[in-house]
Scaffold this motif. Structure first.
Motif: not given
Ligand SMILES: Nc1nc2c(ncn2[C@@H]2O[C@H](COP(=O)(O)OP(=O)(O)O)[C@@H](OP(=O)(O)OP(=O)(O)O)[C@H]2O)c(=O)[nH]1
Ligand SMILES: [Mn+2]
Length: 173
Positions: A59, A85-87, A91, A94-95, A97-98
């Motif tokens: 990451e 995470d896929d940067k 954002k 990404r959050k 998806q977590q």
């Protein structure tokens, strides 16, 4: 940069600092995540401990999954992949998806995720990252609780410790 052996892994985070006011070396974080798993979680699975030390390399540094696979093997590479995470995504996505992916991770990846969140939440209690408001800190707790909810049933000791931190902040897990 190339990893030539596990002893050189700290070079990957060499120029990276934490966001705390002292800008402490980033490597403290992956080492701390490994310590939590071993000393607090009682984890002896060497692949989980290796993945913990490596968990932010893909990451945050120029490390690739292929490189990890070549040096540490398929399992360690797979665990790191799962916690990366896929940067390229915004954002907020990404959050999101977590939260969505947490329940579908492997047991080994869930362990790394639990310890990662425990370390980061303790770090937020220790000091506020540069530029963060109290509100942003609280939002991180709220979001982390949503992720941890999807990791339940993985390690009782770590989950109890996380639960206590959320409770102190008045956050439901
Ligand atoms: N609490 C704290 N966090 C710091 C500090 N320095 C760096 N970080 C890192 O910042 C990330 C959390 O900050 P955010 O703003 O929410 O996320 P972002 O870096 O992905 O944009 C964590 O990444 P991560 O480990 O990849 O985990 P995750 O939050 O993405 O799950 C954490 O390790 C610090 O001084 N305190
Ligand atoms: Mn991390």
């Amino acid at each position: 940069m190339q990893i030539r052996g596990p002893h050189q892994l700290k070079r990957k985070h060499k120029n990276q600092r934490r966001k705390d006011p002292e800008a402490t070396p980033y490597i403290n974080h992956p080492i701390g995540v490994g310590r939590i798993l071993s000393y607090e979680g009682g984890i002896t699975d060497i692949e989980v401990l290796q993945a913990a030390l490596l968990h932010d390399t893909v990451e945050d540094t120029d490390t690739s999954i292929a490189e990890l696979e070549a040096v540490f093997g398929q399992t360690v590479a797979r665990i790191v992949q799962e916690v990366t995470d896929d940067k390229t995504l915004p954002k907020q996505e990404r959050k999101r998806q977590q939260v969505e992916h947490a329940p579908h991770c492997s047991h080994q990846a869930k362990l790394v995720k639990l310890a990662d969140k425990l370390y980061n939440l303790r770090d937020l209690n220790r000091c506020t990252p540069t530029g963060w408001t109290e509100e942003r800190v609280q939002e991180y707790f709220v979001w982390a609780a949503q992720v941890v909810r999807g990791l339940r049933g993985t390690n009782q000791t770590l989950e109890i410790k996380l639960q206590q931190l959320f409770k102190q902040r008045g956050v439901e897990m």
